[in-house]
Design a protein around this motif. Sequence first.
Motif, PDB file in Angstrom:
ATOM      1  N   ARG A 311      -9.214  -9.506  12.635  1.00  0.00           N
ATOM      2  CA  ARG A 311      -9.339  -8.249  11.899  1.00  0.00           C
ATOM      3  C   ARG A 311     -10.199  -7.216  12.620  1.00  0.00           C
ATOM      4  O   ARG A 311     -10.213  -6.044  12.227  1.00  0.00           O
ATOM      5  CB  ARG A 311      -9.891  -8.516  10.503  1.00  0.00           C
ATOM      6  N   TYR A 312     -10.898  -7.638  13.680  1.00  0.00           N
ATOM      7  CA  TYR A 312     -11.680  -6.692  14.468  1.00  0.00           C
ATOM      8  C   TYR A 312     -10.844  -6.041  15.571  1.00  0.00           C
ATOM      9  O   TYR A 312     -11.327  -5.132  16.246  1.00  0.00           O
ATOM     10  CB  TYR A 312     -12.893  -7.398  15.081  1.00  0.00           C
ATOM     11  N   GLU A 314      -8.613  -3.617  16.000  1.00  0.00           N
ATOM     12  CA  GLU A 314      -8.127  -2.491  15.195  1.00  0.00           C
ATOM     13  C   GLU A 314      -6.863  -1.853  15.764  1.00  0.00           C
ATOM     14  O   GLU A 314      -6.094  -1.269  15.015  1.00  0.00           O
ATOM     15  CB  GLU A 314      -9.228  -1.442  15.063  1.00  0.00           C
ATOM     16  N   SER A 336     -10.519  -9.922   3.439  1.00  0.00           N
ATOM     17  CA  SER A 336     -10.309  -8.720   2.635  1.00  0.00           C
ATOM     18  C   SER A 336      -9.596  -7.612   3.388  1.00  0.00           C
ATOM     19  O   SER A 336      -9.161  -6.644   2.781  1.00  0.00           O
ATOM     20  CB  SER A 336     -11.661  -8.183   2.136  1.00  0.00           C
ATOM     21  N   CYS A 337      -9.466  -7.715   4.710  1.00  0.00           N
ATOM     22  CA  CYS A 337      -8.813  -6.660   5.472  1.00  0.00           C
ATOM     23  C   CYS A 337      -7.917  -7.287   6.523  1.00  0.00           C
ATOM     24  O   CYS A 337      -8.018  -8.469   6.833  1.00  0.00           O
ATOM     25  CB  CYS A 337      -9.832  -5.738   6.130  1.00  0.00           C
ATOM     26  N   CYS A 338      -7.015  -6.482   7.057  1.00  0.00           N
ATOM     27  CA  CYS A 338      -6.035  -6.963   8.019  1.00  0.00           C
ATOM     28  C   CYS A 338      -6.086  -6.102   9.267  1.00  0.00           C
ATOM     29  O   CYS A 338      -6.918  -5.202   9.388  1.00  0.00           O
ATOM     30  CB  CYS A 338      -4.636  -6.932   7.399  1.00  0.00           C
ATOM     31  N   CYS A 339      -5.188  -6.374  10.206  1.00  0.00           N
ATOM     32  CA  CYS A 339      -5.062  -5.544  11.402  1.00  0.00           C
ATOM     33  C   CYS A 339      -4.245  -4.314  11.024  1.00  0.00           C
ATOM     34  O   CYS A 339      -3.028  -4.419  10.814  1.00  0.00           O
ATOM     35  CB  CYS A 339      -4.384  -6.318  12.514  1.00  0.00           C
ATOM     36  N   PRO A 340      -4.867  -3.156  10.935  1.00  0.00           N
ATOM     37  CA  PRO A 340      -4.156  -1.989  10.382  1.00  0.00           C
ATOM     38  C   PRO A 340      -3.030  -1.478  11.260  1.00  0.00           C
ATOM     39  O   PRO A 340      -2.057  -0.921  10.749  1.00  0.00           O
ATOM     40  CB  PRO A 340      -5.273  -0.936  10.254  1.00  0.00           C
ATOM     41  N   LYS A 363      -1.767 -12.740   5.496  1.00  0.00           N
ATOM     42  CA  LYS A 363      -2.680 -11.754   4.918  1.00  0.00           C
ATOM     43  C   LYS A 363      -3.232 -10.829   5.998  1.00  0.00           C
ATOM     44  O   LYS A 363      -3.342  -9.618   5.804  1.00  0.00           O
ATOM     45  CB  LYS A 363      -3.825 -12.483   4.199  1.00  0.00           C
ATOM     46  N   ILE A 364      -3.595 -11.404   7.148  1.00  0.00           N
ATOM     47  CA  ILE A 364      -4.127 -10.594   8.240  1.00  0.00           C
ATOM     48  C   ILE A 364      -3.042  -9.685   8.821  1.00  0.00           C
ATOM     49  O   ILE A 364      -3.317  -8.553   9.230  1.00  0.00           O
ATOM     50  CB  ILE A 364      -4.714 -11.505   9.335  1.00  0.00           C
TER      51      ILE A 364
END
Length: 479
Positions: A311-312, A314, A336-340, A363-364
């Motif tokens: 998730r880091y 980006e 809580s966050c994914c690869c945008p 999810k990621i």
Amino acid sequence: MSYRGKKENSPVSPLKKRRASWSELWVNHHHLLTSSPLDFAAKFQSLTPPTPISKSKTLLPPDFTLLLPDLILIRIIEKIPKSHRKNLSLVCKRWFKLHGRLVRSLRLSDWGFLASGRLISRFPNLDTVDLVSGCLISPPNSGILVNHRIVSFTVDVGSYQSWSFFEENLLSVEVVDRGLKALAGGCSNLRKLVVTNTSELGLLNVAEECSMLQELELHKCSDSVLLGIGAFENLQILRLVVNVDGLYHSLVSDIGLMILAQGCKRLVKLELVGCEGGFDGIKEIGECCQMLEELTVCDHKMESGWLGGLRYCENLKTLRLVSCKKIDNDPDEELSCCCPALERLQLEKCQLRDKNTVKALFKICEAAREIVFQDCWGLDDDIFSLATAFGRVKLLYLEGCSLLTTSGLESVILHWHELEHLKVVSCKNIKDSEVSPSLSALFSALVELQWRPDTRSHLSSSLTETGIGGKGGKFFKKT
């Protein structure tokens, strides 16, 4: 004596000689053509006096290419297909040298060719060099060839008795480093290098001379070897083949991944084969390599929780997982966050039996627009139902997913309202007879459809009227 008689006895002057008529010329010419070839040659030689051959003249025609400078001749040879250029090098010594200047890519099989300096003098303009096969000491005249997806080499009868054959027959690190120094000194225009069993010093020698190197592939490397990676200022593509079952074993841990991240901040593509890093290493790569767009993880030995480091990343657009027996032993379920920026998720020959791991991965990668499953074990209807987490899929490619059924496929893709491309190949439990009207309506709205799920059923239907393949069929009749 009369005047008439004196005129008849006097010699005839050449100027007053009677010209032959057209009929006489035709008769003489026709007689010459109908005569034998030997008579024709004798008569022709009698009409044409022999001319002495000068010693300065040769039987061969003059070489007009000598008038052309090398640059123009090279441009002419470049227009010839590459498959025929090798034959041109046999014309003369000049063409032999010009052909060597046109060669850009080389895969070395004999290390002595590099150590003697002949490689540099023969091919001075190389930009792609693969040294892996040359770094292995193998008998030259053996008839046994061992092929691997990474390297191929020859062995003697009875010599390949242990899995450590590759490591035992590798050139020493010192010899490889000396060869790299000689190669870098003669081929400063290198763009891609593939090498095995080198050290930090060998990489530094290459980085000092080959400042434009953009792609590097290291086999059997370790954390200490990666200390020389930071010297490559323009490196964009890096492939680390660390541990290969049946060939060799080395170690790249989180320390090596952190060294890599600090030294290669301009990386665009990264492939890790057999690495043993974890969350900290992947996180460091994501934070330092801001230009990273494609990450491939193959047959990894990663620690538990490494998926959370993705998730880091980006700006990551493509994530490929190849031959991963266990994607993550203990993934973080509270992601809580994914690869945008992720656009493509590709899974090849991976084990997808653990539902928690697949759920964390999806999810990621929930922002992915293209999903590819190729020969993945354990991908049944229950596991594939987790793919509903992808909300904006435009392309789905399924190949060799034998456990997935037609209803399991339909239950997912009907939720993807932006689906445009669907490819289903060699999935034996997906049947044409089970396609529902709603699924058929979806097919008609697609931009691209490649539907070959059950190859066996297509074959049997095409052979129905031929009589081939029927049980108990007779192919021979009694006479």
